[in-house]
Design an enzyme around this catalytic site. Structure first.
Site, PDB file in Angstrom:
ATOM      1  N   THR A  67     -11.440  -5.735 -12.668  1.00  0.00           N
ATOM      2  CA  THR A  67     -11.615  -6.352 -11.357  1.00  0.00           C
ATOM      3  C   THR A  67     -12.966  -7.056 -11.248  1.00  0.00           C
ATOM      4  O   THR A  67     -13.066  -8.185 -10.765  1.00  0.00           O
ATOM      5  CB  THR A  67     -11.500  -5.280 -10.253  1.00  0.00           C
ATOM      6  OG1 THR A  67     -10.176  -4.751 -10.295  1.00  0.00           O
ATOM      7  CG2 THR A  67     -11.775  -5.859  -8.878  1.00  0.00           C
ATOM      8  N   CYS A 321       6.962   1.786   0.454  1.00  0.00           N
ATOM      9  CA  CYS A 321       6.675   3.152   0.872  1.00  0.00           C
ATOM     10  C   CYS A 321       5.534   3.797   0.113  1.00  0.00           C
ATOM     11  O   CYS A 321       5.041   4.833   0.516  1.00  0.00           O
ATOM     12  CB  CYS A 321       7.917   4.009   0.744  1.00  0.00           C
ATOM     13  SG  CYS A 321       9.220   3.419   1.809  1.00  0.00           S
TER      14      CYS A 321
END
Lengths: 382, 164
Positions: A67, A321
């Site tokens: 990242t 979910c």
């Protein structure tokens, strides 16, 4: 079977770095015995990695993660070239590290970003890319292989287009590193991101290959380590571990690709053969050898993960979910998958310890799970 | 490489996870998820029900159908069957709700209309905070089924305005 999330540290890697935590703990910036010892080790690692990437050693910048490497590449180049142009091109199935960095530059620093569409396999359209490049375009960032569906982008073709238009090209190769080409000259990339935690190296280490002459600004300021581009004391064990890990993965790449492709196909065919209404997400051929992403229609992914976990099988899902924002996977939706099918997706990613018997077990236990959940479901898939 | 199932992990909390909740399910939730109670096994066997409700949609990630049977003399719900497409929280919440309203020879309709999502969550031994919304669906499905029963049995006076 969630190796795309992260890998264990290879025992050979661990052995090589153990002493750098305790006996050889020096700071490479110190002007003393321990400092020189650490500096030598970091330089040696840099040389070894550069050799594999077919790059010069001062083109290898160590960072704290994949990242961070992506943030440095995109923010660094965009800011350095902001007087030349303000247009960046990427695509819709990139990792959040790319997408959210681009969004940040859009909303805070006046950059314009084009997010290219993908087809149902997750591939970008080269003609669309050619069309959206303009005089203000300063950077193109397209991942080598997708982390969710394993689709491999035609990097060499994309590079040709970027070069022709004199635009800097970056690729996120975090998922590709263990399986695809890493030679930056053959790929033709200007920048490439690699992450240790997907490569059987420790977590907390990444790198940016940065071709000489690419204009870039640091995003971290301080002691001026990594050629002034990444201040902060070097993660010496991480750096050495990453070098060792890349060497190992290059050594076994060919055989692992062959072995895992076979297991991957066995898994896909086995599940599709045993269970009705199972769709493969991503490309049938140009996909990572270790990735199988399947949608089990009529079933919700988190429920399936819980059943799998109970059988000792770890996987991942693109269902809303399990996401923090309760939205289904942006990758699956970008390929045009219906929300319902995205909710029912399961990603299996294989790795070095995945054996044929593991695949057989998944094929053996999954039909019952899917049947149980479909029995509870008011949605008919037949 | 598969997990060694002999190892059971305990959840480690921080101030932040206590506030936000975490991803882990209680044993009660797991029990209801792996052994759901009162779900409709035979999809053709719902002819003589007294009320039916369906809520949610697949775009939002969950959808639920519910059927109830009422003892007219006692005004109690004596049977509750359901089908749910959704995550473990949605399945466990529905299962628990169906048990709550049918246990001890059934719950009075007026009492079952008073059930709030938090009552289901409490009986489940809590849900991750981010999953609280999953328990709302069961509550809505039940209300819809009860109002359907009121309509069918011409008890329109019992339907409260503004409530679906």
């Amino acid at each position: 079977m969630d190796y795309a999330a992260t890998t264990y540290v290879d025992p050979e890697v661990k052995k090589e770095i153990d002493s750098y935590f305790t006996e050889r703990f020096g700071n490479p910036g110190s002007f003393n015995y321990f400092g020189l010892e650490a500096k030598n080790a970091v330089n040696d690692a840099r040389n070894r990695i550069a050799k594999i990437l077919n790059a010069d050693s001062d083109e290898v910048i160590f960072t704290g993660s994949g990242t961070e490497s992506i943030n440095l590449a995109i923010k660094g180049v965009a800011r350095a070239l902001k007087t030349k142009g303000n247009h960046i091109i990427t695509q819709k199935t990139e990792h959040h590290a790319v997408i959210d960095t681009c969004k940040y530059l859009e909303s805070n620093e006046g950059f314009e970003v084009t997010y290219l569409n993908v087809d149902k396999y997750g591939l970008i359209n080269l003609d669309e890319l050619k069309k959206v490049i303009n005089k203000r375009t300063i950077l193109i960032s397209i991942m080598h292989a997708n982390n969710e569906i394993g689709t491999v982008q035609p990097i060499k073709e994309i590079v040709k287009i970027a070069k022709k238009n004199n635009v800097i090209f970056h690729t996120d190769a975090c998922q590709a590193a263990g399986y695809l080409e890493l030679d930056v000259k053959r790929l033709g990339v200007d920048m490439m991101t690699i992450n240790g935690s997907k490569l059987y190296a420790p977590k907390g280490i990444g790198l940016l290959y940065l071709k000489k002459g690419v204009p870039i600004e640091p995003i971290l300021h301080g002691g001026g380590q990594e050629f002034g581009l990444r201040s902060g004391t070097e993660n010496v064990p991480g750096i050495i571990g990453l070098a060792k890990a890349i060497e190992i993965s290059e050594r076994i790449k060919k055989t692992e690709c062959k072995r895992l492709s076979k297991l991957r196909d066995m898994l896909i065919n086995g599940l599709q053969g045993k269970i009705k209404n199972v769709m493969l997400n991503g490309h049938t051929k140009t996909r990572l050898p270790n990735n199988a992403n399947l949608s089990f229609l009529g079933v919700e992914g988190e429920s399936l993960l819980l059943h799998l976990n109970e059988e000792g099988i770890c996987a991942a899902t693109g269902s809303a979910c399990t996401s923090r924002n309760l939205e289904a996977s942006h990758v699956l939706l970008a390929t045009g998958l219906k929300t319902e099918a995205a909710h029912g997706s399961i990603r299996f990613t294989l790795g070095r310890k995945t054996k044929e018997e593991d695949i057989k077990k998944v094929i053996r236990v999954m039909p019952k799970m899917v049947e149980t959940l479909r029995m509870l479901s008011p949605i008919h898939v037949d | 490489m598969l997990i060694n199932m002999g190892q059971k992990l305990k959840v480690v909390e921080t101030e932040k996870t206590k506030e936000d909740g975490n991803w882990f399910y209680s044993d009660v939730v797991k029990d209801h998820f792996f052994n759901p109670r009162n779900f409709l096994k035979d999809k053709n066997a719902v002819k003589d029900y007294d009320g039916y409700g369906d809520v949610g949609n697949v775009l939002c990630g969950d959808r639920m159908d519910m059927w109830i049977k009422v003892d007219k003399k006692t005004d109690k719900i004596i049977e509750c069957k359901w089908l749910t497409w959704g995550c473990a929280s949605a399945i466990a919440s529905t299962s628990m709700l169906s048990e709550m309203i049918t246990e001890n020879s059934g719950m009075k309709i007026d009492d079952s209309l008073k059930i709030k999502p938090i009552d289901i969550i409490k009986r489940l031994g809590n849900l991750p905070k981010i999953k609280y919304h999953c328990s709302v669906l069961g509550d809505q499905a039940l209300r819809t089924a009860i109002y359907d029963y009121f309509k069918r049995s011409k008890q329109h006076n019992r339907i409260k305005e503004g409530v679906q």
